[in-house]
Motif scaffolding. Structure first.
Motif, PDB file in Angstrom:
ATOM      1  N   PHE A 316       5.301   4.883   1.454  1.00  0.00           N
ATOM      2  CA  PHE A 316       4.844   3.719   2.202  1.00  0.00           C
ATOM      3  C   PHE A 316       5.237   3.889   3.662  1.00  0.00           C
ATOM      4  CE2 PHE A 316       5.114   2.385  -2.140  1.00  0.00           C
ATOM      5  CZ  PHE A 316       4.081   1.463  -2.310  1.00  0.00           C
ATOM      6  N   VAL A 317       4.434   3.367   4.556  1.00  0.00           N
ATOM      7  CA  VAL A 317       4.656   3.516   5.994  1.00  0.00           C
ATOM      8  C   VAL A 317       4.849   2.144   6.633  1.00  0.00           C
ATOM      9  CG1 VAL A 317       3.606   4.252   8.176  1.00  0.00           C
ATOM     10  CG2 VAL A 317       3.324   5.656   6.110  1.00  0.00           C
ATOM     11  N   ILE A 318       5.922   2.007   7.434  1.00  0.00           N
ATOM     12  CA  ILE A 318       6.129   0.770   8.200  1.00  0.00           C
ATOM     13  C   ILE A 318       6.468   1.112   9.645  1.00  0.00           C
ATOM     14  CG2 ILE A 318       6.878  -0.582   6.212  1.00  0.00           C
ATOM     15  CD1 ILE A 318       9.775  -0.271   7.175  1.00  0.00           C
ATOM     16  N   ASN A 319       6.195   0.187  10.534  1.00  0.00           N
ATOM     17  CA  ASN A 319       6.542   0.297  11.963  1.00  0.00           C
ATOM     18  C   ASN A 319       5.958   1.538  12.627  1.00  0.00           C
ATOM     19  OD1 ASN A 319       8.108  -2.102  11.855  1.00  0.00           O
ATOM     20  ND2 ASN A 319       9.870  -0.946  11.097  1.00  0.00           N
ATOM     21  N   ALA A 320       4.770   1.943  12.217  1.00  0.00           N
ATOM     22  CA  ALA A 320       4.116   3.115  12.809  1.00  0.00           C
ATOM     23  C   ALA A 320       3.179   2.681  13.936  1.00  0.00           C
ATOM     24  CB  ALA A 320       3.329   3.884  11.754  1.00  0.00           C
ATOM     25  N   THR A 321       3.135   3.478  14.998  1.00  0.00           N
ATOM     26  CA  THR A 321       2.189   3.204  16.081  1.00  0.00           C
ATOM     27  C   THR A 321       0.776   3.548  15.614  1.00  0.00           C
ATOM     28  OG1 THR A 321       2.325   5.439  17.000  1.00  0.00           O
ATOM     29  CG2 THR A 321       3.975   3.837  17.758  1.00  0.00           C
ATOM     30  N   ASN A 322      -0.213   3.104  16.368  1.00  0.00           N
ATOM     31  CA  ASN A 322      -1.604   3.416  16.020  1.00  0.00           C
ATOM     32  C   ASN A 322      -1.851   4.918  16.062  1.00  0.00           C
ATOM     33  OD1 ASN A 322      -2.362   0.735  15.581  1.00  0.00           O
ATOM     34  ND2 ASN A 322      -2.897   0.409  17.732  1.00  0.00           N
ATOM     35  N   ASP A 323      -1.213   5.618  17.005  1.00  0.00           N
ATOM     36  CA  ASP A 323      -1.373   7.080  17.078  1.00  0.00           C
ATOM     37  C   ASP A 323      -0.850   7.751  15.820  1.00  0.00           C
ATOM     38  OD1 ASP A 323      -2.526   6.887  19.553  1.00  0.00           O
ATOM     39  OD2 ASP A 323      -0.715   7.442  20.669  1.00  0.00           O
ATOM     40  N   ILE A 324       0.296   7.274  15.327  1.00  0.00           N
ATOM     41  CA  ILE A 324       0.866   7.848  14.109  1.00  0.00           C
ATOM     42  C   ILE A 324      -0.023   7.532  12.907  1.00  0.00           C
ATOM     43  CG2 ILE A 324       2.796   7.669  12.484  1.00  0.00           C
ATOM     44  CD1 ILE A 324       4.648   7.324  14.892  1.00  0.00           C
ATOM     45  N   LYS A 325      -0.504   6.301  12.829  1.00  0.00           N
ATOM     46  CA  LYS A 325      -1.400   5.933  11.721  1.00  0.00           C
ATOM     47  C   LYS A 325      -2.656   6.796  11.726  1.00  0.00           C
ATOM     48  CE  LYS A 325       0.059   1.080  11.440  1.00  0.00           C
ATOM     49  NZ  LYS A 325      -0.361  -0.323  11.655  1.00  0.00           N
ATOM     50  N   ASP A 326      -3.219   7.048  12.903  1.00  0.00           N
ATOM     51  CA  ASP A 326      -4.423   7.890  12.999  1.00  0.00           C
ATOM     52  C   ASP A 326      -4.138   9.290  12.496  1.00  0.00           C
ATOM     53  OD1 ASP A 326      -5.843   5.797  14.044  1.00  0.00           O
ATOM     54  OD2 ASP A 326      -5.663   6.448  16.135  1.00  0.00           O
ATOM     55  N   MET A 327      -2.976   9.846  12.882  1.00  0.00           N
ATOM     56  CA  MET A 327      -2.638  11.201  12.463  1.00  0.00           C
ATOM     57  C   MET A 327      -2.439  11.265  10.950  1.00  0.00           C
ATOM     58  SD  MET A 327      -2.324  14.267  13.537  1.00  0.00           S
ATOM     59  CE  MET A 327      -2.091  14.124  15.327  1.00  0.00           C
ATOM     60  N   ILE A 328      -1.816  10.235  10.371  1.00  0.00           N
ATOM     61  CA  ILE A 328      -1.608  10.195   8.919  1.00  0.00           C
ATOM     62  C   ILE A 328      -2.941  10.121   8.194  1.00  0.00           C
ATOM     63  CG2 ILE A 328      -0.696   8.794   7.023  1.00  0.00           C
ATOM     64  CD1 ILE A 328       1.593   7.962   8.915  1.00  0.00           C
TER      65      ILE A 328
END
Length: 336
Positions: A316-328
């Motif tokens: 699970f992913v929390i507190n991620a920036t939009n850039d990090i979410k895009d890369m994931i």
């Protein structure tokens, strides 16, 4: 002590100078009225005051007690708790007593079983609103011992692994849960050893310090809790257990601790260090607070390669920036 007074004394703690102004703002009263309240708290032996005019400084009255114990086979953590801390907590609520008993006995037992030292020093600092405890041994040092036991690349990796939980150098007698849960249940928790420290401060990102701290040859564990705390040990345990189970099955991993000073999280090797021992948990919450970006290789290794190899581990992913979410999401992984 009522809750309102506790809150006001917290304001004093965080505003030792310009205190009257802070109290006046908190209560929406005049500075003169706030000064009269401060004078009354000094007379009631809740505060000390020094200086004059702009240099006036208010601090909470603090009582300090120190106890030294020689390490031996007869030393018992619960007996030490009753001899040192228990009587100083009289009148506090049941949930606060349970937290201190749990944290103190767990950390003192760690010093008995793991330190290989000759003595343990307990220091208790109490103010009208909180209790601070430190337990210091003169042994090998926790981070160095973990590094050697698990053949880790450096001390920083020891701290990172310790933050995940379920890490112990003595699986026969310990579960590796004590430090993890203690760090989550207190308002402040810190482990200091040989120029390195791991700090968990409620509401603040987990931090790893190098050198800019008191040097402790062995290990010093510190924890603090407000007397007005409403936390319960059960709630913290339940937070990291799977539904309908009591096992320690969930961990929160502060991803920023995998990032050494000056580094960016770019490579597959960094991801491989991050996922070490994830398989001991059913649910891993990756907290990206303090991380601004990750590389393609790092993301692919973590969210595609590792997840395909370990389908029973939920990420699970929390507190991620939009850039990090895009890369994931480029890896094909759907963020939960």
């Amino acid at each position: 002590m009522n809750d309102i007074l506790c809150k006001l004394l917290e304001v004093v703690k965080h505003n030792p100078t310009q205190t009257a102004e802070a109290i006046a703002e908190k209560l929406s009263i005049t500075r003169q009225s706030a000064s009269r309240k401060l004078k009354g708290w000094v007379e009631d032996n809740l505060l000390t005051v020094s200086g004059r005019g702009r240099s006036t400084r208010y601090e909470l009255v603090e009582k300090v007690d120190t106890f030294t114990f020689s390490l031996s086979n007869e030393l018992d953590e619960f007996q030490v708790y009753t001899q040192t801390l228990d009587s100083k907590l009289n009148g506090l609520s049941k949930n606060v007593l349970e937290i201190f008993q749990y944290g103190f006995t767990e950390m003192f037992n760690n010093a008995i079983d793991h330190s290989n030292g000759t003595e343990i020093v307990v220091e208790i600092r109490q103010t009208p609103i909180s209790t601070f405890v430190s337990i210091t041994d003169n042994g090998l040092g926790i981070f160095e011992k973990i590094q050697k036991a698990f053949d880790l690349i450096d001390i920083r990796q020891s701290i990172f692994e310790l933050s995940k939980g379920k890490l112990t150098t003595d699986k026969k007698n310990h579960s590796g849960e004590g430090i993890f849960f203690s760090s989550k249940i207190f308002d402040f928790f810190c482990i200091n050893s040989k120029g390195w420290a791991f700090v968990h401060d409620a509401g603040v990102i987990d931090v790893m310090y190098e050198h800019d701290i008191e040097y402790i040859e062995g290990t010093k564990v510190m924890f603090e809790l407000l007397h007005s705390s409403t936390k319960r040990t059960k709630d913290v345990f339940d937070q990291f257990a799977m539904p309908d189970e009591y096992a320690f099955a969930t961990t929160v991993v502060p991803v920023n601790l995998a990032k050494h000073e000056g580094e960016f999280l770019m490579s597959r090797s960094q991801a491989k260090r991050l996922v070490a021992r994830f398989e001991h948990f059913q649910k891993v919450i990756l907290d990206f607070q303090g991380v601004t970006s990750i590389g393609q290789g790092f993301a692919d290794q973590l969210f595609r390669v590792y997840q395909n190899d370990h389908p029973n581990v939920q990420l699970f992913v929390i507190n991620a920036t939009n850039d990090i979410k895009d890369m994931i999401q480029r890896t094909g992984y759907q963020i939960k």
